[in-house]
Design a protein around this motif. Sequence first.
Motif, short mmCIF file in Angstrom:
data_model
loop_
_atom_site.label_atom_id
_atom_site.label_comp_id
_atom_site.label_asym_id
_atom_site.label_seq_id
_atom_site.Cartn_x
_atom_site.Cartn_y
_atom_site.Cartn_z
N GLY A 73 0.86 -1.35 0.18
CA GLY A 73 -0.15 -0.25 0.22
C GLY A 73 0.90 1.06 0.09
N ASN A 74 0.24 2.46 -0.09
CA ASN A 74 0.95 3.66 -0.10
C ASN A 74 0.38 4.77 0.78
OD1 ASN A 74 2.84 5.84 -0.84
ND2 ASN A 74 1.76 6.13 -2.68
N GLY A 75 1.08 5.21 1.77
CA GLY A 75 0.64 6.33 2.70
C GLY A 75 -0.03 5.40 3.76
N GLY A 76 -1.39 6.00 3.99
CA GLY A 76 -2.13 5.26 4.85
C GLY A 76 -2.57 4.04 4.67
N SER A 77 -2.68 3.54 3.43
CA SER A 77 -2.83 2.11 2.78
C SER A 77 -1.88 1.11 2.85
CB SER A 77 -3.27 2.11 1.44
OG SER A 77 -4.46 3.08 1.07
N ALA A 78 -0.67 1.69 3.13
CA ALA A 78 0.64 0.97 3.51
C ALA A 78 0.27 0.39 5.02
CB ALA A 78 2.00 1.76 3.59
N SER A 79 -0.10 1.14 5.90
CA SER A 79 -0.31 0.70 7.33
C SER A 79 -1.76 -0.50 7.38
CB SER A 79 -0.78 2.01 8.07
OG SER A 79 0.10 2.88 8.17
N GLN A 80 -2.63 -0.30 6.34
CA GLN A 80 -3.37 -1.10 6.52
C GLN A 80 -2.99 -2.34 5.84
OE1 GLN A 80 -6.51 0.74 4.10
NE2 GLN A 80 -7.23 1.93 5.91
N ALA A 81 -2.26 -2.33 5.04
CA ALA A 81 -1.75 -3.61 4.43
C ALA A 81 -0.81 -4.26 5.25
CB ALA A 81 -0.75 -3.15 3.15
N ASN A 82 0.01 -3.69 6.13
CA ASN A 82 0.80 -3.99 7.21
C ASN A 82 0.16 -4.93 8.26
OD1 ASN A 82 2.86 -4.80 8.68
ND2 ASN A 82 3.49 -2.76 9.52
N HIS A 83 -1.01 -4.19 8.64
CA HIS A 83 -1.89 -4.73 9.69
C HIS A 83 -2.61 -5.99 9.06
CE1 HIS A 83 -4.95 -4.35 12.78
NE2 HIS A 83 -5.54 -4.89 12.33
N LEU A 84 -3.10 -5.97 7.85
CA LEU A 84 -3.74 -7.10 7.47
C LEU A 84 -2.81 -8.40 7.42
CD1 LEU A 84 -6.11 -5.66 4.69
CD2 LEU A 84 -6.71 -6.68 6.94
N SER A 85 -1.73 -8.06 6.81
CA SER A 85 -0.41 -9.14 6.80
C SER A 85 -0.32 -9.71 8.32
CB SER A 85 0.70 -8.64 6.16
OG SER A 85 1.84 -9.36 6.08
N ALA A 86 -0.10 -8.78 9.37
CA ALA A 86 0.19 -9.14 10.61
C ALA A 86 -1.18 -10.14 11.12
CB ALA A 86 0.36 -7.92 11.55
N GLU A 87 -2.31 -9.63 10.91
CA GLU A 87 -3.34 -10.34 11.33
C GLU A 87 -3.29 -11.72 10.72
OE1 GLU A 87 -5.70 -9.86 13.34
OE2 GLU A 87 -5.87 -7.79 13.68
N LEU A 88 -3.11 -11.77 9.75
CA LEU A 88 -2.75 -13.46 9.11
C LEU A 88 -1.75 -14.20 9.52
CD1 LEU A 88 -3.34 -12.66 5.21
CD2 LEU A 88 -4.94 -13.62 6.86
N ILE A 89 -0.57 -13.48 10.06
CA ILE A 89 0.50 -14.20 10.63
C ILE A 89 0.18 -14.50 12.01
CG2 ILE A 89 3.11 -13.94 11.49
CD1 ILE A 89 3.32 -12.13 8.92
N GLY A 90 -0.53 -13.76 12.70
CA GLY A 90 -0.77 -14.29 14.04
C GLY A 90 -1.92 -13.67 15.08
N GLY A 91 -2.41 -12.62 14.98
CA GLY A 91 -3.07 -11.96 15.57
C GLY A 91 -4.65 -11.95 15.57
N MET A 92 -5.21 -12.64 14.87
CA MET A 92 -6.51 -12.50 14.51
C MET A 92 -7.36 -13.45 15.30
SD MET A 92 -7.36 -13.63 10.62
CE MET A 92 -6.49 -14.98 9.78
N TYR A 93 -6.77 -14.24 16.14
CA TYR A 93 -7.75 -15.05 16.88
C TYR A 93 -7.39 -14.83 18.29
CZ TYR A 93 -8.64 -17.40 12.40
OH TYR A 93 -8.82 -17.65 10.95
N LYS A 94 -8.27 -15.11 19.05
CA LYS A 94 -7.99 -15.30 20.64
C LYS A 94 -7.25 -16.62 20.76
CE LYS A 94 -12.03 -12.09 22.11
NZ LYS A 94 -13.13 -12.44 22.72
N GLU A 95 -7.85 -17.63 20.28
CA GLU A 95 -7.01 -18.90 20.48
C GLU A 95 -6.08 -18.87 19.30
OE1 GLU A 95 -9.77 -22.15 20.46
OE2 GLU A 95 -11.16 -21.26 21.57
N LYS A 96 -4.80 -18.90 19.75
CA LYS A 96 -3.83 -18.63 18.73
C LYS A 96 -3.84 -20.08 17.71
CE LYS A 96 -2.62 -14.86 19.82
NZ LYS A 96 -3.31 -13.84 19.10
N LYS A 97 -3.88 -20.09 16.40
CA LYS A 97 -3.93 -20.81 15.40
C LYS A 97 -2.61 -20.87 14.57
CE LYS A 97 -8.77 -21.21 15.62
NZ LYS A 97 -9.47 -22.43 15.97
#
Length: 134
Positions: free
Chosen positions: A55-79
Amino acid sequence: MRLIIILNYKMNENIITALKEHSRSLDKIDRDGIIRATKLIQKALKAGNTIFWCGNGGSASQANHLSAELIGGMYKEKKAPFKSVCLNVDTAFITAWSNDDSFDNIFTRQLEVISSKWRYFNCIINQWKFKKYN
């Protein structure tokens, strides 16, 4: 007292205008496109493929956040984590390459090195000034 009433009226008018503008924006969302993209990402993840984001600008932050969610933060029970890479986080490469070559190919250049088959590439944009990456 009169000034407060005028300010409140103007503030309410601004809020109503903003809500109407947001409503019109929501009407323009391509819901079918979002569903297709979601299914494509799900299919890629189930197959064990890597999802690349940028992403570019604020969208870069969104892209980073979505990537981080897939790597490990999107579940209370870690999968088990999903393979996910955000290309706009490498500021050293981005600034060096764009200075020496061009901004036009900073993401494709990274993909040339990272992956020989990058079928799942998500570029988050919030305005229509972008070039199509092939």
